[in-house]
Design an enzyme around this catalytic site. Structure first.
Site, PDB file in Angstrom:
ATOM      1  CG  ASP A 124      -1.574   1.251   1.052  1.00 37.04           C
ATOM      2  OD1 ASP A 124      -1.637   1.095  -0.028  1.00 37.04           O
ATOM      3  OD2 ASP A 124      -2.653   1.045   2.187  1.00 37.04           O
ATOM      4  CG  HIS A 131      -4.511  10.884   2.465  1.00 37.85           C
ATOM      5  ND1 HIS A 131      -5.213  10.990   3.675  1.00 37.85           N
ATOM      6  CD2 HIS A 131      -3.147   9.926   3.168  1.00 37.85           C
ATOM      7  CE1 HIS A 131      -5.052   9.774   4.237  1.00 37.85           C
ATOM      8  NE2 HIS A 131      -3.295   9.173   3.716  1.00 37.85           N
ATOM      9  NE  ARG A 140       5.265  14.203   9.564  1.00 42.31           N
ATOM     10  CZ  ARG A 140       4.481  13.378   9.282  1.00 42.31           C
ATOM     11  NH1 ARG A 140       4.000  12.396  10.164  1.00 42.31           N
ATOM     12  NH2 ARG A 140       4.096  13.073   8.296  1.00 42.31           N
ATOM     13  CD  GLU A 197      -5.885   5.206   4.662  1.00 42.04           C
ATOM     14  OE1 GLU A 197      -5.396   4.232   4.156  1.00 42.04           O
ATOM     15  OE2 GLU A 197      -5.017   5.808   5.569  1.00 42.04           O
ATOM     16  CD  GLU A 199      -5.569   2.974  -0.169  1.00 35.36           C
ATOM     17  OE1 GLU A 199      -4.245   2.727  -0.717  1.00 35.36           O
ATOM     18  OE2 GLU A 199      -5.231   3.496   1.475  1.00 35.36           O
ATOM     19  CG  ASP A 229      -5.990   0.497   4.387  1.00 34.28           C
ATOM     20  OD1 ASP A 229      -5.278  -0.309   4.847  1.00 34.28           O
ATOM     21  OD2 ASP A 229      -4.187   1.746   4.045  1.00 34.28           O
ATOM     22  NE  ARG A 233      -7.406   7.315   9.982  1.00 39.17           N
ATOM     23  CZ  ARG A 233      -6.505   6.771   8.761  1.00 39.17           C
ATOM     24  NH1 ARG A 233      -5.181   5.988   8.311  1.00 39.17           N
ATOM     25  NH2 ARG A 233      -6.952   6.489   7.737  1.00 39.17           N
ATOM     26  CD  GLN A 236      -1.733   5.094  10.536  1.00 38.94           C
ATOM     27  OE1 GLN A 236      -3.471   5.318  10.410  1.00 38.94           O
ATOM     28  NE2 GLN A 236      -1.257   6.187   9.294  1.00 38.94           N
ATOM     29  CE1 TYR A 240       3.656   7.857  11.887  1.00 43.37           C
ATOM     30  CE2 TYR A 240       3.159   8.443  14.413  1.00 43.37           C
ATOM     31  CZ  TYR A 240       3.347   8.838  12.992  1.00 43.37           C
ATOM     32  OH  TYR A 240       4.026  10.266  13.524  1.00 43.37           O
ATOM     33  CE  LYS A 249      -2.887   2.484   7.378  1.00 41.09           C
ATOM     34  NZ  LYS A 249      -3.827   3.548   6.262  1.00 41.09           N
ATOM     35  CB  THR A 253      -6.997  -4.462   2.191  1.00 37.39           C
ATOM     36  OG1 THR A 253      -6.172  -4.023   3.107  1.00 37.39           O
ATOM     37  CG2 THR A 253      -7.209  -3.471   1.020  1.00 37.39           C
ATOM     38  CB  THR A 345      -6.109   8.044   1.041  1.00 38.95           C
ATOM     39  OG1 THR A 345      -5.908   7.286   2.728  1.00 38.95           O
ATOM     40  CG2 THR A 345      -7.286   8.591   1.093  1.00 38.95           C
ATOM     41  CD  GLU A 359      -7.157  12.896   3.928  1.00 35.49           C
ATOM     42  OE1 GLU A 359      -7.001  13.301   3.523  1.00 35.49           O
ATOM     43  OE2 GLU A 359      -7.828  11.356   4.278  1.00 35.49           O
TER      44      GLU A 359
HETATM   45 CA    CA Z   1      -3.930   3.713   2.597  1.00 32.89          CA
END
Ligand code: CA
Length: 418
Positions: A124, A131, A140, A197, A199, A229, A233, A236, A240, A249, A253, A345, A359
């Site tokens: 992925d 995105h 961040r 997500e 995609e 996907d 969150r 994640q 991550y 993840k 899917t 995404t 988002e």
């Molecule tokens: Ca993804």
């Protein structure tokens, strides 16, 4: 390009996802046995049956008897072209093969769909700039939103082929390690920020050993599907760094059941965007590599009507599937028939064109309101998510069908995990 008429009348309706121009490939069953078929209007032509009856010969060997499209993909582009040409003639209005093919038509409403191919491996990517900017800003801060490598590398991670499921499969909310920014210690329990997500998935139809060019990579792509996907969150955010997503993840899917071939999408090619930083020569584009495909996400709470929560287009990508596949091979990584590449995404520039709830609700700070009056920051149990996509031609469309999944409650934790 205009509508190519078929003797299957339902294929000629402008709103049909599956006109003669499309001819997407899937795997279906009516009695438990998986069969390869092609969608035409509201019907499926049972190609396993057509081949077994001696009405279709590809490459001199049976390729459609294993309940998956991998054998056809492995046979190579000349066979792909031959099959498409044969079907475009045989299913065209006025074809003298109508009486041969008619006994092998199955109504789509009577068929159960299965994964259209055996997924060899799944990768992925993270290739929509809108995105990446949105998520980076939330995680961040705006000044560090785009990682320093992002404008040079099609970033991806190796996912799990075992997590790929066909549209219609329920998705169970995952349990996992959670630690909010204000928690002193992590805990184990149901994901509270479960997300989607939006995609596209590209299906690799030819194997490679060692590096291949972007043009070769494009020619290796057999077709495309819609891909959701599912993403945890809260898991994640805790897991991550430094190696990227893992359990967040790995739940599921979902992909749409029909492989829309690269050949069907040819009239809808469009270019990747202007480059803010020149790409290294190996990633440069030999021609237009994206496609003009309208995409949308519908959310239907249990017992309510659906609200379309996002609309965007595949042309919003910064990197194409061909560039991602080329980059994937640069290390010497061998690619196999049936490898699946998630685009990343797809988000547009507007608020209602964002391809994830993360988002759309800006990390939960701005819940969205559904037509039913309910609000959502993330998914609730019983929610049904439907992805749709189509390239719009003159009087016809190349549709992908639907990619659907319903969220089911997390399993109860065993005593030893509490
Ligand atoms: Ca993804």
């Amino acid at each position: 390009m205009t509508l190519q008429a078929s003797w299957v009348a339902s294929a000629n309706a402008p709103e049909s996802d599956f006109p003669l121009n499309n001819l997407p490939y899937g795997v279906f069953s009516t009695d438990g046995t998986k069969r390869c078929g092609v969608a035409i209007g509201d019907q499926i032509l049972d190609l396993s049956g057509v081949e077994a009856a001696g009405l279709l010969s590809l490459n001199g060997a049976p390729l459609l008897q294993n309940g998956a499209w991998n054998d056809v993909m492995a046979a190579g582009p000349a066979v792909w072209d031959a099959l498409r040409s044969t079907l475009q003639v045989g299913l065209a209005a006025g074809s003298d093969q109508q009486s041969d093919y008619e006994p092998f038509l199955v109504a789509q409403v009577d068929a159960e769909m299965h994964l259209p191919f055996v997924v060899a491996e799944y990768t992925d990517f993270y290739a929509s700039k809108n995105h990446a900017m949105n998520v980076g800003t939330m995680f961040r801060g705006a000044e560090n939103a785009l990682p320093p490598n992002w404008l040079s590398i099609p970033i991806g991670y190796n996912g799990r082929a075992s997590s790929v499921v066909v549209s219609g499969t329920d998705v169970v909310r995952p349990n996992g390690q959670l630690k909010g920014p204000n928690d002193a210690l992590p805990r184990f329990g149901p994901c509270a920020r479960f997300d989607i997500e939006l995609e596209m998935g590209a299906i690799v139809g030819q194997p490679s050993e060692g590096m291949i060019s972007v043009a070769q990579a494009d020619a290796h792509i057999f077709g495309y599907v819609l891909l959701n996907d599912w993403s945890a969150r809260d898991m994640q955010a805790w897991e991550y760094q430094p190696l990227g997503p893992f359990q967040a993840k790995a739940t599921a899917t979902s992909i749409s059941p029909w492989i829309v071939t690269r050949a069907a999408l040819e009239p809808f090619r469009t270019s990747t965007p202007e480059r803010e930083r020149p790409l290294l020569p190996y990633l440069s584009e030999p021609g237009p590599l994206l496609y003009d495909i309208d995409l949308e996400v519908g959310l239907r709470p249990e017992g309510r009507d659906e609200t379309v929560i996002a609309r965007t287009n595949y042309d919003q990508m910064y990197y194409s599937a061909a560039q991602q596949l080329c980059h994937h091979t640069t290390s010497g990584c061998a690619m196999r028939v049936g490898d699946l590449l998630g685009s990343g995404t797809i988000s547009g520039t507007e608020k209602d064109s964002r391809g994830s709830l993360l988002e759309l609700s800006w990390g939960g700070k701005e819940p969205i309101t559904l037509d039913s009056g309910e609000t959502r920051s993330f998914l609730e149990d019983g929610d049904t998510l439907t992805l749709r996509g189509a390239a719009q031609g003159e009087g016809y469309r190349i549709g992908f069908g639907e990619c659907v999944g319903t969220v089911r409650p997390a399993v109860d934790l065993p005593e030893w995990a509490k």
